[in-house]
Design an enzyme around this catalytic site. Structure first.
Site: not given
Length: 354
Positions: A121, A168, A117, A123-124
Site C-alpha cells: 500500500s 488498506d 508494487q 500509493s495509499s
C-alpha cells in the site's frame, strides 16, 4: 520543524487475514507496518504548489536508455498525481458537506521508502499522509469523521484508476491492528464498514518477505471480480470462506491460539490460489509463500502479491534458516514492526459521532 510546517507519516500495511474479501462485503484484519512509511510535508505558500519528488517523479534523464529502463522498472507514475487527487477529493468533500475552508495556499511535497508494487500500500500511504496534512492545515480534523477518511483516500486513488478496497486505507488511517467488517448492510447504510481496533500485543512475532522487482498488484483482482459480479457460485462461496477466516482469526488472536492463526493464514492463501489461479498470482509470488511453508512457517500475501507475511508457530528457531533461504532466492527478509494506533483525542471524538 519550522513554524507552520505540517508533516505527517503514513505507514505501509499488512493484510493479515481475510483479504481480498474487503472488496466483496467480507471481513479482514490488517495492521500498520512500521518498517516502511511515506511522509508528506505541507508548508503555507503564496501559490498552491505540488512538488515533484527528485527520484519518484523523475523527468530529466541521462539518455534515452536511462528513460526506458526507468519506465520499465518504476512505471509512469510517481506521487504528484496522488497528491493532486487527494486535494481535489478533499476540497469536493468539504464543499458537499458545507465545511468551510480558509483561503490560504500551501506547498505539498512527499517522500517514501515503501518498496514499489509489493502489495504494501505505497500509493495509499502517500494519499493518507497528505489527507492528514490537509485536515490540520484547514483545522477541520474534528469535522471529518475517522470512519469516512479511508473513503476519501480510496476515492482519490479511484480518480486515477487504481483498483483497491478499503482495508488498506483503514489500516493507514487508524494505525495499530484493526478488525474490519465490510458487511453489505453497513456499506449500503453508512458508506463504510465497522472498524474495531485490537490490542497490538495480541500479535505474535511476524516476518516479512518481499521482492525488490515484483509485479503490479493492481492487475491481480481482474477475472475474479467479474466472476463474482456475475454471481459465479464457486467464487461467491470461496470469498465468503475467506471472510470467515478473519472472523475466526479475531477469536484466535484474542485467545492467543497461535496454532489456529497459522492454520488460518495458510488456508487464506490456499483459497486465494484456488480463486485466482497460479498465472494471475505469478510464480515469484507463489515461491515467496512456499519458501516459508517448506520450512514449517505459515505464510500468505500481505496484499495482492509482491510481499508475504510469515509466522512461525513453533517459535523463532527456524528464522535464521528462512532468512538464508530468502537471500538465496533473491528475496528480502525482515522482522515486522507493528505500529500502534495513530488516532489522537480529536480523532477519537469523531468516532461513531453522527
Amino acid at each position: 520543524m519550522e513554524k507552520d510546517v505540517i508533516e505527517h507519516k503514513s505507514y505501509a500495511r499488512v493484510g493479515l487475514l481475510g483479504n481480498p474479501s474487503d472488496v466483496y462485503f467480507g471481513n479482514t484484519i490488517s495492521f500498520s507496518l512500521g518498517n516502511f512509511f511515506a511522509c508528506v510535508r505541507l508548508e503555507p505558500s503564496i501559490d498552491l504548489v505540488i512538488v515533484p519528488h527528485p527520484s519518484h517523479d523523475l523527468v530529466q534523464f541521462n539518455s534515452i536508455s536511462h528513460l526506458v529502463n526507468r519506465l520499465q522498472s518504476e512505471g509512469y507514475y510517481g506521487g504528484v498525481r496522488l497528491l493532486m487527487a487527494i486535494v481535489k477529493i478533499f476540497h469536493n468533500y468539504c464543499k458537499e458537506n458545507n465545511i468551510t475552508l480558509h483561503d490560504g495556499n500551501f506547498t505539498l511535497s512527499y517522500d517514501t521508502n515503501i518498496p514499489r508494487q509489493t502489495g504494501l500500500s505505497g500509493s495509499s500511504a502517500i494519499v493518507s499522509a497528505a489527507l492528514s496534512c490537509l485536515l490540520d492545515f484547514y483545522k477541520v480534523r474534528h469535522l471529518i469523521k475517522v470512519e469516512v477518511r479511508p473513503n476519501l483516500v480510496l476515492n482519490a486513488e479511484k480518480e486515477l484508476g487504481i483498483v483497491a478496497g478499503l482495508q488498506d486505507r483503514v489500516a493507514q488511517v487508524y494505525g495499530g491492528v484493526v478488525y474490519m467488517d465490510f458487511g453489505k448492510n453497513h456499506m449500503d447504510e453508512l458508506g463504510h464498514g465497522i472498524y474495531t481496533p485490537m490490542d497490538v500485543d495480541l500479535l505474535p512475532p511476524l516476518y516479512l518477505i518481499y521482492a525488490e522487482n515484483p509485479s503490479d498488484s493492481g492487475k491481480v483482482h481482474s477475472t475474479v471480480r467479474q466472476r463474482w459480479l456475475d454471481g459465479d457460485e464457486f467464487i461467491r462461496s470461496t470469498m465468503e470462506e475467506v471472510a470467515k477466516i478473519a472472523v475466526e482469526g479475531r477469536k484466535a488472536l484474542i485467545e492467543k491460539d497461535y496454532n489456529k492463526l497459522a492454520t488460518l493464514m495458510n488456508h487464506n492463501f490456499d483459497l486465494r490460489r484456488c480463486m485466482f489461479g497460479d498465472d494471475a498470482l505469478g510464480a515469484m509470488n507463489i515461491e515467496m509463500v512456499e519458501i516459508a511453508q517448506r520450512l514449517g512457517a505459515a505464510s500468505k500475501f500481505t496484499g495482492s502479491g509482491g510481499a508475504v507475511v510469515v509466522f512461525y508457530p513453533d517459535g523463532p528457531s527456524q528464522v535464521k534458516q528462512l532468512e538464508d533461504a530468502c537471500h538465496g532466492a533473491g528475496f528480502t527478509f525482515q522482522p515486522i514492526k507493528v505500529m500502534p494506533s495513530f488516532l489522537n483525542e480529536i480523532d477519537l471524538q469523531t468516532l461513531g459521532s453522527k
